[in-house]
Enzyme design. Structure first.
Site, PDB file in Angstrom:
ATOM      1  N   GLY A  48       0.682  -1.211  -0.079  1.00 23.38           N
ATOM      2  CA  GLY A  48      -0.115  -0.043   0.084  1.00 23.38           C
ATOM      3  C   GLY A  48       0.855   1.257   0.235  1.00 23.38           C
ATOM      4  O   GLY A  48       0.297   2.344  -0.404  1.00 23.38           O
ATOM      5  N   GLU A 103       3.959   4.920   5.207  1.00 23.51           N
ATOM      6  CA  GLU A 103       2.499   3.834   5.302  1.00 23.51           C
ATOM      7  C   GLU A 103       1.452   4.646   4.580  1.00 23.51           C
ATOM      8  O   GLU A 103       1.381   5.924   4.468  1.00 23.51           O
ATOM      9  CB  GLU A 103       2.219   3.475   6.717  1.00 23.51           C
ATOM     10  CG  GLU A 103       2.523   2.261   7.272  1.00 23.51           C
ATOM     11  CD  GLU A 103       1.968   0.988   6.138  1.00 23.51           C
ATOM     12  OE1 GLU A 103       1.384   1.317   5.271  1.00 23.51           O
ATOM     13  OE2 GLU A 103       1.737   0.068   6.773  1.00 23.51           O
ATOM     14  N   ASP A 104       0.592   3.781   3.884  1.00 21.68           N
ATOM     15  CA  ASP A 104      -0.500   4.441   3.401  1.00 21.68           C
ATOM     16  C   ASP A 104      -1.597   4.695   4.367  1.00 21.68           C
ATOM     17  O   ASP A 104      -2.353   5.744   4.350  1.00 21.68           O
ATOM     18  CB  ASP A 104      -1.071   3.592   2.345  1.00 21.68           C
ATOM     19  CG  ASP A 104      -1.191   2.338   2.710  1.00 21.68           C
ATOM     20  OD1 ASP A 104      -0.819   1.821   3.667  1.00 21.68           O
ATOM     21  OD2 ASP A 104      -1.979   1.520   2.085  1.00 21.68           O
ATOM     22  N   ASP A 107      -4.823   1.811  10.495  1.00 25.03           N
ATOM     23  CA  ASP A 107      -6.262   1.304  10.744  1.00 25.03           C
ATOM     24  C   ASP A 107      -6.607   0.931  12.323  1.00 25.03           C
ATOM     25  O   ASP A 107      -6.635   1.780  13.116  1.00 25.03           O
ATOM     26  CB  ASP A 107      -6.545   0.044   9.848  1.00 25.03           C
ATOM     27  CG  ASP A 107      -8.071  -0.152   9.466  1.00 25.03           C
ATOM     28  OD1 ASP A 107      -8.588   0.004  10.361  1.00 25.03           O
ATOM     29  OD2 ASP A 107      -8.278  -0.395   8.257  1.00 25.03           O
ATOM     30  N   LYS A 135      -7.207   6.131  10.589  1.00 25.06           N
ATOM     31  CA  LYS A 135      -8.698   6.022  10.990  1.00 25.06           C
ATOM     32  C   LYS A 135      -8.788   6.159  12.432  1.00 25.06           C
ATOM     33  O   LYS A 135      -8.632   5.017  13.090  1.00 25.06           O
ATOM     34  CB  LYS A 135      -9.292   4.711  10.268  1.00 25.06           C
ATOM     35  CG  LYS A 135      -9.573   4.578   8.968  1.00 25.06           C
ATOM     36  CD  LYS A 135     -10.069   3.421   8.654  1.00 25.06           C
ATOM     37  CE  LYS A 135     -10.416   3.302   7.120  1.00 25.06           C
ATOM     38  NZ  LYS A 135     -11.037   1.823   6.608  1.00 25.06           N
ATOM     39  N   VAL A 157     -12.086   2.427   2.216  1.00 28.95           N
ATOM     40  CA  VAL A 157     -11.559   3.359   1.425  1.00 28.95           C
ATOM     41  C   VAL A 157     -10.388   2.568   0.438  1.00 28.95           C
ATOM     42  O   VAL A 157      -9.927   1.780   0.763  1.00 28.95           O
ATOM     43  CB  VAL A 157     -10.930   4.489   2.049  1.00 28.95           C
ATOM     44  CG1 VAL A 157     -11.948   5.499   2.685  1.00 28.95           C
ATOM     45  CG2 VAL A 157      -9.841   3.992   2.746  1.00 28.95           C
ATOM     46  N   ARG A 169      -5.566   0.495  -6.530  1.00 27.85           N
ATOM     47  CA  ARG A 169      -4.495   1.181  -5.798  1.00 27.85           C
ATOM     48  C   ARG A 169      -3.925   2.130  -6.827  1.00 27.85           C
ATOM     49  O   ARG A 169      -3.409   2.932  -6.130  1.00 27.85           O
ATOM     50  CB  ARG A 169      -3.229  -0.153  -5.884  1.00 27.85           C
ATOM     51  CG  ARG A 169      -3.536  -1.084  -4.894  1.00 27.85           C
ATOM     52  CD  ARG A 169      -2.020  -1.937  -4.689  1.00 27.85           C
ATOM     53  NE  ARG A 169      -2.348  -3.324  -3.938  1.00 27.85           N
ATOM     54  CZ  ARG A 169      -2.394  -3.405  -2.604  1.00 27.85           C
ATOM     55  NH1 ARG A 169      -2.166  -2.404  -1.917  1.00 27.85           N
ATOM     56  NH2 ARG A 169      -2.561  -4.779  -2.150  1.00 27.85           N
TER      57      ARG A 169
HETATM   58  C1  PRP Z   1      -2.799  -2.025   5.414  1.00 26.90           C
HETATM   59  C2  PRP Z   1      -1.782  -0.894   5.470  1.00 26.90           C
HETATM   60  C3  PRP Z   1      -1.151  -1.169   6.680  1.00 26.90           C
HETATM   61  C4  PRP Z   1      -2.153  -1.902   7.589  1.00 26.90           C
HETATM   62  C5  PRP Z   1      -2.508  -1.115   8.718  1.00 26.90           C
HETATM   63  O1  PRP Z   1      -1.925  -3.258   4.629  1.00 26.90           O
HETATM   64  O2  PRP Z   1      -0.892  -0.721   4.390  1.00 26.90           O
HETATM   65  O3  PRP Z   1       0.004  -1.970   6.746  1.00 26.90           O
HETATM   66  O4  PRP Z   1      -3.084  -2.583   6.490  1.00 26.90           O
HETATM   67  O5  PRP Z   1      -3.533  -1.811   9.210  1.00 26.90           O
HETATM   68  P1  PRP Z   1      -3.752  -1.863  10.642  1.00 26.90           P
HETATM   69  O6  PRP Z   1      -3.288  -0.489  11.173  1.00 26.90           O
HETATM   70  O7  PRP Z   1      -4.972  -2.361  11.075  1.00 26.90           O
HETATM   71  O8  PRP Z   1      -2.536  -2.878  11.242  1.00 26.90           O
HETATM   72  P2  PRP Z   1      -2.541  -4.597   4.112  1.00 26.90           P
HETATM   73  O9  PRP Z   1      -2.504  -5.441   5.155  1.00 26.90           O
HETATM   74  O10 PRP Z   1      -4.042  -4.078   3.584  1.00 26.90           O
HETATM   75  O11 PRP Z   1      -1.660  -4.910   2.949  1.00 26.90           O
HETATM   76  P3  PRP Z   1      -1.251  -4.101   1.614  1.00 26.90           P
HETATM   77  O12 PRP Z   1      -0.313  -2.749   1.873  1.00 26.90           O
HETATM   78  O13 PRP Z   1      -0.193  -4.978   0.673  1.00 26.90           O
HETATM   79  O14 PRP Z   1      -2.457  -3.714   0.899  1.00 26.90           O
END
Ligand code: PRP
Length: 184
Positions: A48, A103-104, A107, A135, A157, A169
């Protein structure tokens, strides 16, 4: 939305391309100021973070190096356990380095909380976090974010690195996903 080829899959745009780029420029200016004269390693978390890493790093004017990690929560339904598995580790030894995790989205905060501790135990001189999105209503653990793009509501999102089933993406903005996409 037509030029992006996503039909009516996006309900509404939360953060426009312009808003994101302007905020990243402000964050880069803060990073330039805070790390002036220091050796800075940017660590991106795949997949991400690729968009924010590409844009933020090019707005930073001090010299930086870049490395990547890929991590995954154990099991699909156990994300809340906070146990993280390293799928691809850094190529770089972070001992004594100033690290900025890029980071993107934050959550629940569990991934970043684990990662920050993990890099500190390797002897990094400092480990700070820059994230495009957060978030607040989804937080399970508190994460100390040094550079924040935008707080957003706890909605599904996509765009700007964020996916649904690996799609969306590449959208340059962040938008909410229409219900018909995941309810069929
Ligand atoms: C997303 C995002 C963070 C993580 C955050 O990655 O890039 O690494 O989730 O979530 P959290 O705060 O609940 O731990 P994802 O696991 O979706 O993988 P990706 O980046 O490959 O899409």
């Amino acid at each position: 939305m037509e030029q992006y080829g996503v039909g009516d899959d996006i309900d509404k745009v939360l953060i426009s391309e312009t808003q994101m780029q302007e905020r990243l420029a402000q964050m880069a200016a803060e990073i330039d100021r805070d790390y002036a004269g220091r050796d800075l390693l940017l660590v991106g978390v795949l997949k991400g973070a690729i968009m924010v890493m590409a844009d933020l790093s090019r707005k930073i004017t001090i010299p930086v190096t870049m490395d990547w990690m890929a991590v995954s929560s154990y099991g699909s339904g156990t994300k809340s356990s906070g146990v993280v598995r390293i799928l691809k580790d850094l190529d770089t030894d972070v001992a004594g380095r100033h690290v900025l995790i890029v980071e993107d989205i934050i959550d629940s905060g569990l991934t970043l909380s684990w990662l920050q501790k993990n890099l500190l135990t390797r002897g990094a001189a400092s480990v700070e976090i820059a994230t495009a999105l957060r978030k607040p209503d989804a937080a399970k653990v508190e994460v100390n974010v040094r550079y924040l793009g935008f707080d957003i509501p706890n909605e599904f999102v996509v765009g700007y690195g964020l996916d649904y089933a690996e799609n969306y993406r590449t959208l340059p903005f962040v938008g909410t996903l229409a219900e018909h996409v995941y309810n069929n």
